[in-house]
Write an enzyme that holds these catalytic residues in place. Structure first.
Site, PDB file in Angstrom:
ATOM      1  N   GLY A   1       0.833  -1.212   0.000  1.00 55.12           N
ATOM      2  CA  GLY A   1       0.000   0.000   0.000  1.00 55.12           C
ATOM      3  C   GLY A   1       0.860   1.251   0.000  1.00 55.12           C
TER       4      GLY A   1
ATOM      5  N   ASP B   1       2.534  -1.265  11.378  1.00 55.66           N
ATOM      6  CA  ASP B   1       2.428  -2.667  11.812  1.00 55.66           C
ATOM      7  C   ASP B   1       3.684  -3.475  11.474  1.00 55.66           C
ATOM      8  OD1 ASP B   1       2.146  -2.656   9.065  1.00 55.66           O
ATOM      9  OD2 ASP B   1       0.454  -4.039   9.026  1.00 55.66           O
TER      10      ASP B   1
ATOM     11  N   ASP C   1       0.066   1.822   8.512  1.00 56.95           N
ATOM     12  CA  ASP C   1      -0.461   1.011   9.623  1.00 56.95           C
ATOM     13  C   ASP C   1       0.442   0.938  10.856  1.00 56.95           C
ATOM     14  OD1 ASP C   1      -2.525   0.363   7.862  1.00 56.95           O
ATOM     15  OD2 ASP C   1      -1.497  -1.437   7.142  1.00 56.95           O
TER      16      ASP C   1
ATOM     17  N   THR D   1       4.426   2.259   5.492  1.00 61.26           N
ATOM     18  CA  THR D   1       3.012   1.865   5.563  1.00 61.26           C
ATOM     19  C   THR D   1       2.323   2.748   6.583  1.00 61.26           C
ATOM     20  OG1 THR D   1       1.440   0.186   6.340  1.00 61.26           O
ATOM     21  CG2 THR D   1       3.696  -0.067   7.100  1.00 61.26           C
TER      22      THR D   1
ATOM     23  N   ARG E   1      -5.173  -2.428   8.935  1.00 62.32           N
ATOM     24  CA  ARG E   1      -5.139  -3.862   8.601  1.00 62.32           C
ATOM     25  C   ARG E   1      -5.426  -4.682   9.859  1.00 62.32           C
ATOM     26  NH1 ARG E   1      -2.850  -6.306   3.791  1.00 62.32           N
ATOM     27  NH2 ARG E   1      -1.716  -4.403   3.328  1.00 62.32           N
TER      28      ARG E   1
ATOM     29  N   ARG F   1       0.873  -4.880  -5.580  1.00 62.56           N
ATOM     30  CA  ARG F   1       1.067  -6.147  -4.867  1.00 62.56           C
ATOM     31  C   ARG F   1       1.255  -7.187  -5.965  1.00 62.56           C
ATOM     32  NH1 ARG F   1      -2.979  -3.651  -1.399  1.00 62.56           N
ATOM     33  NH2 ARG F   1      -1.899  -3.022   0.501  1.00 62.56           N
TER      34      ARG F   1
ATOM     35  N   ASP G   1       6.050  -5.407   5.638  1.00 57.12           N
ATOM     36  CA  ASP G   1       6.646  -6.713   5.921  1.00 57.12           C
ATOM     37  C   ASP G   1       6.662  -7.637   4.703  1.00 57.12           C
ATOM     38  OD1 ASP G   1       7.549  -6.580   8.514  1.00 57.12           O
ATOM     39  OD2 ASP G   1       5.648  -7.212   9.405  1.00 57.12           O
TER      40      ASP G   1
HETATM   41  P1  ADP Z   1       3.332  -4.889   2.496  1.00 62.62           P
HETATM   42  O1  ADP Z   1       4.706  -4.835   1.918  1.00 62.62           O
HETATM   43  O2  ADP Z   1       2.683  -3.539   2.651  1.00 62.62           O
HETATM   44  O3  ADP Z   1       3.241  -5.761   3.734  1.00 62.62           O
HETATM   45  P2  ADP Z   1       2.103  -6.952   0.933  1.00 62.62           P
HETATM   46  O4  ADP Z   1       1.949  -7.923   2.044  1.00 62.62           O
HETATM   47  O5  ADP Z   1       0.986  -6.802  -0.017  1.00 62.62           O
HETATM   48  O6  ADP Z   1       2.385  -5.490   1.411  1.00 62.62           O
HETATM   49  O7  ADP Z   1       3.444  -7.338   0.144  1.00 62.62           O
HETATM   50  C1  ADP Z   1       3.889  -6.544  -0.911  1.00 62.62           C
HETATM   51  C2  ADP Z   1       4.533  -7.418  -1.925  1.00 62.62           C
HETATM   52  O8  ADP Z   1       5.673  -8.073  -1.361  1.00 62.62           O
HETATM   53  C3  ADP Z   1       3.673  -8.573  -2.421  1.00 62.62           C
HETATM   54  O9  ADP Z   1       2.770  -8.202  -3.393  1.00 62.62           O
HETATM   55  C4  ADP Z   1       4.747  -9.502  -2.980  1.00 62.62           C
HETATM   56  O10 ADP Z   1       5.198  -9.039  -4.222  1.00 62.62           O
HETATM   57  C5  ADP Z   1       5.852  -9.342  -1.969  1.00 62.62           C
HETATM   58  N1  ADP Z   1       5.732 -10.413  -0.973  1.00 62.62           N
HETATM   59  C6  ADP Z   1       4.812 -10.540  -0.017  1.00 62.62           C
HETATM   60  N2  ADP Z   1       4.981 -11.671   0.673  1.00 62.62           N
HETATM   61  C7  ADP Z   1       6.039 -12.292   0.136  1.00 62.62           C
HETATM   62  C8  ADP Z   1       6.727 -13.530   0.395  1.00 62.62           C
HETATM   63  N3  ADP Z   1       6.308 -14.351   1.355  1.00 62.62           N
HETATM   64  N4  ADP Z   1       7.787 -13.819  -0.366  1.00 62.62           N
HETATM   65  C9  ADP Z   1       8.202 -12.997  -1.330  1.00 62.62           C
HETATM   66  N5  ADP Z   1       7.590 -11.824  -1.637  1.00 62.62           N
HETATM   67  C10 ADP Z   1       6.530 -11.489  -0.926  1.00 62.62           C
HETATM   68  O1  F6P Z   2      -1.560  -1.320   4.555  1.00 61.90           O
HETATM   69  C1  F6P Z   2      -2.220  -0.126   4.271  1.00 61.90           C
HETATM   70  C2  F6P Z   2      -3.699  -0.384   4.108  1.00 61.90           C
HETATM   71  O2  F6P Z   2      -4.325   0.854   3.800  1.00 61.90           O
HETATM   72  C3  F6P Z   2      -4.404  -1.049   5.288  1.00 61.90           C
HETATM   73  O3  F6P Z   2      -4.674  -0.150   6.326  1.00 61.90           O
HETATM   74  C4  F6P Z   2      -5.620  -1.620   4.641  1.00 61.90           C
HETATM   75  O4  F6P Z   2      -6.069  -2.756   5.341  1.00 61.90           O
HETATM   76  C5  F6P Z   2      -5.124  -2.002   3.278  1.00 61.90           C
HETATM   77  O5  F6P Z   2      -3.922  -1.278   3.045  1.00 61.90           O
HETATM   78  C6  F6P Z   2      -6.092  -1.706   2.164  1.00 61.90           C
HETATM   79  O6  F6P Z   2      -5.518  -2.145   0.997  1.00 61.90           O
HETATM   80  P1  F6P Z   2      -6.059  -1.869  -0.480  1.00 61.90           P
HETATM   81  O7  F6P Z   2      -5.109  -0.924  -1.098  1.00 61.90           O
HETATM   82  O8  F6P Z   2      -5.957  -3.202  -1.146  1.00 61.90           O
HETATM   83  O9  F6P Z   2      -7.433  -1.359  -0.383  1.00 61.90           O
END
Ligand code: ADP
Ligand code: F6P
Length: 332
Positions: free
Chosen positions: A15, A138, A136, A134, A180, A81, A112
């Protein structure tokens, strides 16, 4: 002897968060100042993978290509993502693109999930540095994430406006805020806006005990309008609409539900987010310049430091229970 880094890639992932642009700017300016080239990678890991067939997503960044972006929300590099990046084939493809394009190391700004991808790519031989971005807050390894302060200030502004109308109508405003699975935004904003109750996913609650009774007690001392802040992680079990209906039925106070939604992600970053993003972007380039990868730049004990990504991912973070107690004691 580590390979000397000549070209750095930079991408944003997950995000978007206000302050990501300030981090991009710091990465670009620091790297160029140290004699390195910077390639901007559009659309997160998706762009890196697509770079094989669509070189337009990989573009040279210059000192001036990051002018006038510090104050802008969102990310000039776009974000995404990318499911493919969770599989080995996707990471291998990304590695090949880096080799082909001469990208020696990458700064990844995200959460993360993005850090997991950065670790996987580092293990394939492309050193990556993660920067926490982010709204959040988090990310377990960091006390603070870029975008959090701006988002909270945006939410406070919105909830203050809801309070005006709730006060005028003697109503109860039940407002869902983002986060989240975490309640950090809800807790801080709830205190800052004088909410009567704050519901977060980390702390189990009982509607009668923690909301209805508190409202009844407050009504006995002359209170007629209420703000209840609900973290979206709670909303997965109890929607704010259902909560508002229940509260109205059990208290007799007319109630309205509001989901603030994506408005919380936008806007010009606060000073705190701009400064921290600048410091972290600069620090990330420091590490890559030394040939160091597989690290995240985080805030611990109020200082910017770096940690091994795996170690960072294994950390845990809890909600501030002292703040929960403070909220409970003064929201009467
Ligand atoms: P954030 O980075 O905000 O936590 P996401 O969980 O959506 O957001 O992760 C962002 C991107 O990081 C994912 O779309 C993917 O490309 C990569 N990613 C997430 N989890 C994994 C994983 N377990 N291994 C490798 N890449 C990952
Ligand atoms: O991680 C940022 C965040 O805005 C969260 O607070 C929320 O749960 C999520 O992303 C929403 O994601 P999307 O962009 O898929 O609507």
């Amino acid at each position: 002897m580590e390979k000397k880094i000549q070209t750095i890639g930079v991408l944003t992932s997950g995000g978007d968060a206000p302050g990501m642009n300030a981090a991009i700017r710091a990465v670009v300016r620091t790297a160029i100042n140290r004699g390195m080239r910077v390639v901007g990678i559009d659309h997160g890991y998706n762009g890196l993978i697509r770079g094989e067939n669509d070189p337009s997503v990989l573009h040279e960044m210059t000192l001036r290509s990051v002018s006038d972006i510090m104050h802008r929300g969102g990310t000039i590099l776009y974000t995404a993502r990318c499911k493919e990046f969770k599989e080995d084939a996707g990471i291998e493809k990304a590695k090949q693109v880096c080799v082909q394009q001469g990208i020696d190391g990458i700064v990844v700004i995200g959460g993360d999930g993005s850090f997991r991808g950065a670790r996987d790519l580092s293990l394939k031989g492309i050193p990556c540095i993660g920067i926490p971005g982010t709204i959040d807050n988090d990310i377990s390894s960091s006390e603070y994430t870029i975008g959090y302060d701006t988002a909270m200030n945006t939410v406070v502004e919105c909830v203050d406006k809801l309070r005006d109308t709730s006060q005028s109508h003697d109503r109860c405003s039940v407002v869902e805020v983002m986060g989240r699975h975490a309640g950090h935004i809800a807790l801080n904003v709830g205190i800052a806006c004088g909410a009567t109750a704050i519901l977060v996913p980390e702390v189990p609650f009982d509607l009668d005990r923690d909301v209805v009774s508190k409202m009844h007690e407050a009504m006995e001392t002359g209170k007629h309008h209420f703000v209840i802040v609900v973290a979206e992680g709670v909303g997965e079990t109890y929607s704010v609409e259902n909560l508002a209906t229940e509260i109205q039925e059990r208290t007799g106070v007319e109630s309205r539900a509001t989901v603030l939604g994506h408005i919380q992600r936008g806007g010009s970053p606060t000073v705190r987010d701009r400064v921290l993003a600048s410091e972290m972007g600069n620090y990330a380039v420091d590490l890559l310049e030394k040939g160091i990868g597989n690290r995240v730049v985080v805030m611990r004990d109020n200082k910017v430091v770096d940690l091994d990504i795996l170690e960072a991912l294994n950390m845990t973070k809890s909600i501030d229970m002292n703040l929960m107690r403070v909220a409970e004691e003064i929201s009467i």
